[in-house]
Design a protein around this motif. Sequence first.
Motif, mmCIF file in Angstrom:
data_model
loop_
_atom_site.group_PDB
_atom_site.id
_atom_site.type_symbol
_atom_site.label_atom_id
_atom_site.label_comp_id
_atom_site.label_asym_id
_atom_site.label_seq_id
_atom_site.Cartn_x
_atom_site.Cartn_y
_atom_site.Cartn_z
ATOM 1 N N MET A 93 0.835 -1.189 0.000
ATOM 2 C CA MET A 93 0.000 0.000 0.000
ATOM 3 C C MET A 93 0.877 1.249 0.000
ATOM 4 S SD MET A 93 -3.400 0.627 2.117
ATOM 5 C CE MET A 93 -2.751 0.783 3.766
ATOM 6 N N LEU A 94 0.600 2.128 -0.925
ATOM 7 C CA LEU A 94 1.370 3.368 -1.024
ATOM 8 C C LEU A 94 0.796 4.379 -0.038
ATOM 9 C CD1 LEU A 94 3.581 4.980 -2.543
ATOM 10 C CD2 LEU A 94 1.783 5.742 -4.090
ATOM 11 N N ARG A 95 1.572 4.715 0.962
ATOM 12 C CA ARG A 95 1.104 5.639 1.998
ATOM 13 C C ARG A 95 1.669 7.023 1.724
ATOM 14 N NH1 ARG A 95 0.106 1.374 6.193
ATOM 15 N NH2 ARG A 95 0.468 -0.448 4.885
ATOM 16 N N ILE A 96 0.830 8.017 1.887
ATOM 17 C CA ILE A 96 1.275 9.385 1.632
ATOM 18 C C ILE A 96 0.767 10.311 2.736
ATOM 19 C CG2 ILE A 96 1.659 9.396 -0.856
ATOM 20 C CD1 ILE A 96 -1.121 9.661 -1.403
ATOM 21 N N GLN A 97 1.388 11.472 2.831
ATOM 22 C CA GLN A 97 0.996 12.466 3.833
ATOM 23 C C GLN A 97 0.657 13.768 3.142
ATOM 24 O OE1 GLN A 97 3.903 13.262 6.811
ATOM 25 N NE2 GLN A 97 3.207 11.614 8.160
ATOM 26 N N ASP A 98 -0.365 14.432 3.620
ATOM 27 C CA ASP A 98 -0.668 15.736 3.039
ATOM 28 C C ASP A 98 0.067 16.819 3.838
ATOM 29 O OD1 ASP A 98 -2.068 16.269 5.354
ATOM 30 O OD2 ASP A 98 -4.054 16.131 4.439
ATOM 31 N N ARG A 99 -0.183 18.074 3.542
ATOM 32 C CA ARG A 99 0.572 19.162 4.161
ATOM 33 C C ARG A 99 0.325 19.278 5.657
ATOM 34 N NH1 ARG A 99 -1.581 23.849 0.671
ATOM 35 N NH2 ARG A 99 -0.042 25.076 1.803
ATOM 36 N N TYR A 106 -2.854 5.830 -1.439
ATOM 37 C CA TYR A 106 -3.383 5.678 -2.796
ATOM 38 C C TYR A 106 -4.022 4.304 -2.818
ATOM 39 C CZ TYR A 106 -3.651 6.498 -7.840
ATOM 40 O OH TYR A 106 -4.106 6.716 -9.113
ATOM 41 N N GLY A 107 -5.319 4.274 -3.013
ATOM 42 C CA GLY A 107 -6.075 3.045 -2.805
ATOM 43 C C GLY A 107 -5.676 1.866 -3.675
ATOM 44 N N PRO A 108 -5.460 0.717 -3.018
ATOM 45 C CA PRO A 108 -5.236 -0.514 -3.766
ATOM 46 C C PRO A 108 -6.563 -1.233 -4.052
ATOM 47 C CG PRO A 108 -4.716 -0.895 -1.468
ATOM 48 C CD PRO A 108 -5.198 0.539 -1.585
ATOM 49 N N THR A 109 -7.632 -0.821 -3.362
ATOM 50 C CA THR A 109 -8.954 -1.429 -3.487
ATOM 51 C C THR A 109 -9.908 -0.580 -2.647
ATOM 52 O OG1 THR A 109 -10.246 -3.451 -3.128
ATOM 53 C CG2 THR A 109 -8.480 -2.998 -1.560
ATOM 54 N N ASN A 110 -11.210 -0.838 -2.747
ATOM 55 C CA ASN A 110 -12.156 0.106 -2.133
ATOM 56 C C ASN A 110 -13.214 -0.479 -1.198
ATOM 57 O OD1 ASN A 110 -11.029 1.457 -4.613
ATOM 58 N ND2 ASN A 110 -12.196 3.156 -3.758
ATOM 59 N N TRP A 137 -8.396 3.974 -11.369
ATOM 60 C CA TRP A 137 -6.974 3.652 -11.250
ATOM 61 C C TRP A 137 -6.641 3.234 -9.833
ATOM 62 C CZ3 TRP A 137 -4.149 2.912 -15.456
ATOM 63 C CH2 TRP A 137 -4.633 3.440 -16.653
ATOM 64 N N LYS A 138 -5.888 2.176 -9.734
ATOM 65 C CA LYS A 138 -5.451 1.658 -8.451
ATOM 66 C C LYS A 138 -3.936 1.699 -8.405
ATOM 67 C CE LYS A 138 -9.465 -0.200 -7.039
ATOM 68 N NZ LYS A 138 -10.334 0.479 -8.022
ATOM 69 N N PHE A 139 -3.424 1.621 -7.185
ATOM 70 C CA PHE A 139 -1.967 1.552 -7.066
ATOM 71 C C PHE A 139 -1.610 0.491 -6.048
ATOM 72 C CE2 PHE A 139 2.343 2.579 -6.050
ATOM 73 C CZ PHE A 139 2.856 3.107 -7.226
ATOM 74 N N ARG A 140 -0.783 -0.426 -6.458
ATOM 75 C CA ARG A 140 -0.216 -1.391 -5.508
ATOM 76 C C ARG A 140 1.279 -1.363 -5.723
ATOM 77 N NH1 ARG A 140 -4.760 -6.239 -5.945
ATOM 78 N NH2 ARG A 140 -6.481 -4.830 -5.491
ATOM 79 N N ASP A 141 1.968 -1.077 -4.649
ATOM 80 C CA ASP A 141 3.410 -0.886 -4.750
ATOM 81 C C ASP A 141 4.117 -2.233 -4.787
ATOM 82 O OD1 ASP A 141 5.815 0.336 -4.903
ATOM 83 O OD2 ASP A 141 5.765 1.256 -2.912
ATOM 84 N N ARG A 146 6.798 -5.786 -13.353
ATOM 85 C CA ARG A 146 7.420 -6.323 -14.573
ATOM 86 C C ARG A 146 6.365 -6.622 -15.603
ATOM 87 N NH1 ARG A 146 9.147 -12.184 -11.985
ATOM 88 N NH2 ARG A 146 8.086 -11.647 -10.069
ATOM 89 N N PHE A 147 6.825 -7.023 -16.759
ATOM 90 C CA PHE A 147 5.936 -7.402 -17.854
ATOM 91 C C PHE A 147 5.033 -6.255 -18.301
ATOM 92 C CE2 PHE A 147 6.026 -11.786 -15.646
ATOM 93 C CZ PHE A 147 7.290 -12.038 -16.170
ATOM 94 N N GLY A 148 5.534 -5.030 -18.276
ATOM 95 C CA GLY A 148 4.727 -3.920 -18.757
ATOM 96 C C GLY A 148 3.472 -3.729 -17.931
ATOM 97 N N VAL A 149 2.355 -3.490 -18.605
ATOM 98 C CA VAL A 149 1.120 -3.221 -17.867
ATOM 99 C C VAL A 149 0.532 -4.501 -17.276
ATOM 100 C CG1 VAL A 149 0.580 -1.212 -19.286
ATOM 101 C CG2 VAL A 149 -0.382 -3.445 -19.898
ATOM 102 N N MET A 150 1.122 -5.628 -17.605
ATOM 103 C CA MET A 150 0.629 -6.902 -17.064
ATOM 104 C C MET A 150 0.794 -6.927 -15.544
ATOM 105 S SD MET A 150 -0.598 -9.748 -18.287
ATOM 106 C CE MET A 150 0.113 -10.568 -19.677
ATOM 107 N N ARG A 151 1.924 -6.454 -15.073
ATOM 108 C CA ARG A 151 2.098 -6.335 -13.633
ATOM 109 C C ARG A 151 2.717 -4.991 -13.313
ATOM 110 N NH1 ARG A 151 4.089 -11.415 -11.212
ATOM 111 N NH2 ARG A 151 2.135 -11.895 -12.256
ATOM 112 N N GLY A 152 1.949 -3.955 -13.582
ATOM 113 C CA GLY A 152 2.410 -2.617 -13.260
ATOM 114 C C GLY A 152 2.044 -2.307 -11.822
ATOM 115 N N ARG A 153 2.429 -1.141 -11.379
ATOM 116 C CA ARG A 153 2.042 -0.713 -10.028
ATOM 117 C C ARG A 153 0.738 0.058 -10.101
ATOM 118 N NH1 ARG A 153 6.983 1.962 -7.027
ATOM 119 N NH2 ARG A 153 7.207 3.134 -8.971
#
Length: 438
Positions: A93-99, A106-110, A137-141, A146-153
């Motif tokens: 899970m990509l964790r971020i902080q705001d100001r 950034y959600g990996p699922t909902n 769009w989802k993001f999983r870190d 690899r393999f292009g969009v087959m296993r992208g983040r």
Amino acid sequence: MRLSRSLLPTLKETPAEAQIVSHRLMLRAGLVRQTASGIYAWLPAGYRVLDNIARIVRAEQDAAGAQELLMPTIQSADLWRESGRYDGYGKEMLRIQDRHERELLYGPTNEEMITDLFRQSVHSYRALPQIVYHIQWKFRDEVRPRFGVMRGREFLMKDAYSFDIDHEGAVVSYRRMMLAYMRTFQRLGLRAIPMAADTGPIGGDLSHEFIILAPTGESQVFYDAAFEDIDYTSGDFDIRSPDDLARFYAQMTTPYAATDEKHDPERWAKIDPARRREGRGIEVGHIFYFGTKYSRPLNFTVTGAGGQKIHPEMGSYGIGVSRLVAAVIEASHDAAGIIWPDAIAPFRAAILNLKPGDAACDALSETLYARLGNDALYDDREERAGVKFADADLLGHPWQIIIGPRGAASGRVELKRRADGAREEVSLEAALAKILGA
RNA sequence: CGGGGCGUGGCGCAGUCUGGUUAGCGCGCGUGUUUUGGGUACACGAGGCCGCCGGUUCGAAUCCGGCCGCCCCGACCA
């Protein structure tokens, strides 16, 4: 589009980083460009394919009675703490902080977010069942993209969520989504096999993954030919009818189907050899039934007919839309390039003007382009014929309309079908009829 | 995260070990001629702070240190 003014950068040579065929072809055909590890920009032709796939996915979700909405990609960590998954999900899970140093991700699922949305607004059993979905769009870190969009983040995913009052209802929703999935994949020109699966971090006790067959797939799959005999898009199953769905579900789960990890040679041996099918597969979808796994910790209840509080039974249903682009290519290509199924091709046809500047060629090409419009890619470049042929084959347009000075003088064009290479010399009207009728 | 490798014009690479002319080659790009139904041929031309920062040296793409990025194998995954 006029090719001479298009952002469609085809490559003669394969970039060094691309290993698998879909990745190579996507880069060579100018569909995507990588902008960071596991993150891609979709160029115009690639985006058309992505959008075409999304359109079919959407149509089948709508037909199944699911409602489309759109949730944000950035989520608050608070909700994930409530469900207990904030720590559980791990580094993926990509964790971020705001100001203000608030914790976001950034959600990996909902699941959490949709459950929160429902608990805010749905309070009675009479409002259920419901199924909602979005294409987002989802993001999983991933440790190792690899393999292009087959296993992208970053990836585009259709995820749906069902809410039912009881287990029986949840099972109907689950089966409904399964049928919607089989229809979706069939419309995309793919053969998909549903297979019992582990539930992974989503959790739950009932799950199927959908494997599509492709010679370069990541895992070996075994299945009964029964799956090939069914036309899912026929009127055979009414997706609204629980009885039809039960009959459908039985047909999906009775015949043998397994990936190599779960393969059972003893059961396999008992199947009529004539009905045994074996091949390579790629996972493109996954459905889960997980009951009250989220409705309980997030305290989502509705009031039942008897006034009691009920935790709704939930399921979630994913299709990897961006992955499908690569999966289709894995399933459908040859040495010259991609062979798009008609339903998702970026362009229905390429118009190859072999001699720009020749009055007859230009006139025929322009007429065709005007008639086909947005469905056509008009190769009006000052290039050798060979270059145009090679690019058209690489891009994989279902049809190529080849216009050379010889035929053009008499108003004839050559029509080539990419899938089998069949060519015929026909009139302009005949070519149009064939392309638009297909 | 463990192991390995790579970063040199847009792409694919050579040069780095053994510091030293103007940093090369193929493709692509531009102009011209040629060709005109399967990535044509020839000529001319444009394009590079050799990933970044620092150090060693008279001199660094090349040696040393740090950092960044990307890829491959494994474990993991829609």
